[in-house]
Design an enzyme around this catalytic site. Structure first.
Site, PDB file in Angstrom:
ATOM      1  N   ASP A 150      -5.912 -12.054   4.960  1.00  0.00           N
ATOM      2  CA  ASP A 150      -5.169 -10.983   4.307  1.00  0.00           C
ATOM      3  C   ASP A 150      -5.981 -10.473   3.131  1.00  0.00           C
ATOM      4  OD1 ASP A 150      -2.700  -9.380   4.059  1.00  0.00           O
ATOM      5  OD2 ASP A 150      -2.550 -10.374   2.125  1.00  0.00           O
ATOM      6  N   GLU A 159      -5.813  -7.794  -0.533  1.00  0.00           N
ATOM      7  CA  GLU A 159      -5.111  -6.903  -1.449  1.00  0.00           C
ATOM      8  C   GLU A 159      -6.130  -5.860  -1.907  1.00  0.00           C
ATOM      9  OE1 GLU A 159      -1.958  -6.919  -1.820  1.00  0.00           O
ATOM     10  OE2 GLU A 159      -1.595  -8.853  -0.846  1.00  0.00           O
ATOM     11  N   GLU A 165       1.025   2.240  -7.939  1.00  0.00           N
ATOM     12  CA  GLU A 165       1.831   1.766  -6.808  1.00  0.00           C
ATOM     13  C   GLU A 165       1.308   0.430  -6.289  1.00  0.00           C
ATOM     14  OE1 GLU A 165       0.410   4.685  -7.084  1.00  0.00           O
ATOM     15  OE2 GLU A 165       2.018   6.195  -7.071  1.00  0.00           O
ATOM     16  N   HIS A 208       2.912  -9.694  -3.526  1.00  0.00           N
ATOM     17  CA  HIS A 208       1.934  -9.902  -2.464  1.00  0.00           C
ATOM     18  C   HIS A 208       0.717 -10.622  -3.046  1.00  0.00           C
ATOM     19  CE1 HIS A 208       3.383  -7.044   0.823  1.00  0.00           C
ATOM     20  NE2 HIS A 208       4.327  -7.062  -0.101  1.00  0.00           N
ATOM     21  N   ASP A 251      -0.078 -14.943   1.524  1.00  0.00           N
ATOM     22  CA  ASP A 251       0.313 -14.198   2.718  1.00  0.00           C
ATOM     23  C   ASP A 251      -0.413 -14.717   3.957  1.00  0.00           C
ATOM     24  OD1 ASP A 251       1.953 -12.766   1.116  1.00  0.00           O
ATOM     25  OD2 ASP A 251       0.934 -10.835   1.339  1.00  0.00           O
TER      26      ASP A 251
END
Length: 237
Positions: free
Chosen positions: A7, A9, A52, A152, A157
């Site tokens: 995963d 980010e 965001e 997150h 994750d």
């Protein structure tokens, strides 16, 4: 079989628009067992995250300033994933960002370093059609504890995804029957002759038929009324 759950980010949603990877988390599964041989990096993206994105991952620009750049960890990362099957939830997003990071370093695309890429979101949609299949939704459905996931995070994750995958594919190995061979390189499936058995036929009861009809109705609704079996019923009629 070596599998890596991965995963990332990022600073935003567009790799082509200049957004960068800020975190990579990888969890290793070997023969369906977690090994603890995980890999985790925070990265300096050389730019700020969008507001965001900050609300999603909570990783501040200040925190990342002294972290290594992707170029500094690239060799270690590529060596870790080399030859493995990589499993990612919504793979096009993460792979797109990794491709961009590799492109910036003059390296080939991500898929050239691995044995294959599996999108667990596609798997989930096939297994649970018409339902929500986000990682949180799958954790709830498959009773995977995600109580520690308030924001997150790539490593967390990836760990949750490994647990979800094991639950989604639970029991698949039980369908395989193997017999020993003098040649350790050869495994053959055991053959069973069922011709001498009288197999009972168990009809569905009213409750089971009603549940079956409800599932078919949900599938028809999720396909916007394009259920193939309804057309077949009309043609037979």
């Amino acid at each position: 079989m070596r599998q890596i759950f991965l995963d990332t980010e990022t600073t935003g949603l567009s790799a082509e628009g200049g957004d960068r990877v800020i975190e990579i988390g990888c969890v290793e599964l070997l023969h369906r067992k977690l090994t603890g041989n995980n890999l985790h990096f925070y990265l300096n993206p050389e730019r700020d995250s969008h507001e965001e994105a900050l609300r999603v991952h909570g990783i501040s620009n200040e925190f990342l300033k002294d972290k290594p750049k992707f170029a500094e960890v690239m060799a270690q990362f590529l060596d870790y994933i080399q030859g493995a099957e990589v499993l990612i939830h919504n793979a096009p997003f993460d792979v797109g960002f990794l491709n961009k990071e590799l492109e910036l370093q003059g390296r080939p695309r991500f898929h050239t370093f691995v044995d294959g890429i599996t999108d667990t979101l596609v798997m989930a949609k096939e297994m649970f059609p018409g339902k929500r299949n986000s990682l949180d939704s799958l954790c709830d459905r498959l009773e995977v504890d995600n109580s520690g996931r308030t924001l997150h995070g790539a490593l967390l994750d990836a760990e949750l995804l490994a647990d979800v995958y094991i639950n989604m594919t639970r029991g698949q190995d039980a369908l395989l029957m193997e017999v020993k061979s003098n040649d350790l390189q050869t495994l053959s499936a055991a053959r069973v002759d069922l011709s001498t058995y009288q197999l009972p036929v168990i009809a569905a009861n009213e409750q089971e038929l009603a549940q079956h009809a409800d599932v078919l109705a949900q599938l028809d609704k999720s396909s916007a009324g394009k259920a193939v079996w309804l057309n077949l019923d009309q043609s037979v009629a």
